[in-house]
Design a protein around this motif. Sequence first.
Motif, mmCIF file in Angstrom:
data_model
loop_
_atom_site.group_PDB
_atom_site.id
_atom_site.type_symbol
_atom_site.label_atom_id
_atom_site.label_comp_id
_atom_site.label_asym_id
_atom_site.label_seq_id
_atom_site.Cartn_x
_atom_site.Cartn_y
_atom_site.Cartn_z
ATOM 1 N N UNK A 44 0.814 -1.218 0.000
ATOM 2 C CA UNK A 44 0.000 0.000 0.000
ATOM 3 C C UNK A 44 0.845 1.264 0.000
ATOM 4 N N UNK A 45 2.170 1.123 0.112
ATOM 5 C CA UNK A 45 3.051 2.283 0.174
ATOM 6 C C UNK A 45 3.744 2.517 -1.171
ATOM 7 N N UNK A 46 4.176 3.732 -1.442
ATOM 8 C CA UNK A 46 4.908 4.004 -2.678
ATOM 9 C C UNK A 46 6.144 3.113 -2.792
ATOM 10 N N UNK A 47 6.367 2.575 -3.984
ATOM 11 C CA UNK A 47 7.499 1.684 -4.282
ATOM 12 C C UNK A 47 7.410 0.333 -3.567
ATOM 13 N N UNK A 48 6.330 0.100 -2.812
ATOM 14 C CA UNK A 48 6.096 -1.184 -2.158
ATOM 15 C C UNK A 48 7.356 -1.702 -1.449
ATOM 16 N N UNK A 49 7.822 -0.988 -0.442
ATOM 17 C CA UNK A 49 9.083 -1.356 0.232
ATOM 18 C C UNK A 49 8.994 -2.699 0.946
ATOM 19 N N UNK A 50 10.157 -3.345 1.064
ATOM 20 C CA UNK A 50 10.269 -4.663 1.697
ATOM 21 C C UNK A 50 11.097 -4.538 2.971
ATOM 22 N N UNK A 51 10.598 -5.144 4.024
ATOM 23 C CA UNK A 51 11.284 -5.124 5.323
ATOM 24 C C UNK A 51 11.702 -6.537 5.706
ATOM 25 N N UNK A 52 12.963 -6.704 6.059
ATOM 26 C CA UNK A 52 13.444 -7.994 6.557
ATOM 27 C C UNK A 52 12.919 -8.236 7.967
ATOM 28 N N UNK A 53 12.538 -9.456 8.244
ATOM 29 C CA UNK A 53 12.157 -9.845 9.609
ATOM 30 C C UNK A 53 13.445 -10.030 10.399
ATOM 31 N N UNK A 54 13.939 -8.965 10.991
ATOM 32 C CA UNK A 54 15.251 -8.963 11.635
ATOM 33 C C UNK A 54 15.190 -8.128 12.901
ATOM 34 N N UNK A 55 15.816 -8.610 13.949
ATOM 35 C CA UNK A 55 15.779 -7.925 15.243
ATOM 36 C C UNK A 55 16.419 -6.540 15.176
ATOM 37 N N UNK A 56 17.304 -6.316 14.215
ATOM 38 C CA UNK A 56 17.922 -5.000 14.069
ATOM 39 C C UNK A 56 16.902 -3.920 13.713
#
Length: 464
Positions: A44-56
């Motif tokens: 739903x966001x511009x450029x359809x960003x991807x987030x790693x499932x990472x504790x950082x």
Amino acid sequence: MNNKQHTISKSVTLSGVGLHTGVTATMTFLPAPANHGIKFQRTDLPDQPIADADVDYVVDTSRGTTIEHNGARINTVEHVLAAMVGMEIDNILIQLDGPEPPIMDGSSIKFVEALEEAIPLEQEAHRKFFELPEEIRFKDLDKGIELAALPLNDYRIAVMVDYNSKFLSSQHANLTHVSQFKEQFAMCRTFCFVHELEVLYKAGLIQGGDLSNAIVIADRDYSEKELSHLSEVLGKPKVSISKEVGILNNTNLHYNNEMARHKLLDVMGDLALVGRPIKAQILASRPGHASNVELAKKIKKLMLETEKNKVPVYDPKQPPICSHERIYELLPHRYPFQMIDKITYLDENSVVGIKNVTMNESYFMGHFPNNPVMPGVMQVEAMAQTGGILVLSSVPDPENYWPYLVGIENCRFRKSVIPGDTVIFRCELISPIRRGIAKMTGKAYVAGQVVCEAEMTASLVRKS
């Protein structure tokens, strides 16, 4: 536990309201290639960003775990991640058209059922387990919280919760094998106490909370006036609390210790943020998302430090990636030059091979017969054969290629190898293989100490 990585065979979609944001979202699980990991995508966001499932990338642990990466923020990821761990799914893309996964019934069971519908698929890559080499602990003495991760060649969790409530005494839950998750833990729902509800609402949380997706526990007796006010807060025509049960609207529990089981589910989900499947005994006393994340950070820090040293660990109880029969099929070497007994790890960049040195090795007849020492050239040959398996794994038809060693640089021998030693060879690509040429570093270890190291160049040549 699975030794091979897994994804899903097809996409599957769920929809529902988010627990804390109250926003309805559609979530789609999509197959992903080996070594992709678990990632979320905000469509739903511009450029359809991807987030790693990472504790950082954890940015909030207020009644749930929130990550933010590449401009994509995802709230309350723990229930989805627990399903991934419980189903042993390593590689998946989770698309969301909103800020938060659907809460569904407050547990992980709908996600487990969706993954089953999508049909888990084994991949041609081995899982990158992190096996704890030492004990890790986290304590918050003010809150009476203590978590520990102990070395174990398996995955187990034990959880204890204890609340100051006459309706919720001390509870324990134990998972002794990951296969127990689906039947014994996945359906256990999130919970809170009556006195927390208004505070959470005023804090902008649990906007999607409902008695259908959470267990609400009384911590004391409530008057009719208080219950009437509570019904207004919840938007319900009426709420009641049985003095015998102590649960709002007398919700039936799946287990007497459902709350402890859900806390165990949360621990599984939060520790998935380490980024790799772990082998450890997890002990958690009064855990919460903040403490779970702190333990995950400690585990990841140790994992990265261990990776720097890259000392491989050999567990003879684990089945090999390649047995001696498969090595025989892939490499042209025959007695007395088939040097590797088994391959215990293999991915696109590295490989680990094992050589058990015995007094019956043919070269001991003439090489220092009264003081048997494995010749350095044979150590390099064994290391090169280990690297040969790595190079051959880069092509779809390895049986049709010869792996030739064409260069050795910076070779050093650090310690003698003698009968009775188990030599662990680890080779890693320096750069991607191009035009059949592979450059790699190789090290040989005995009892955790480097005995030999070198840089090698290999060439893949198709058989005529």
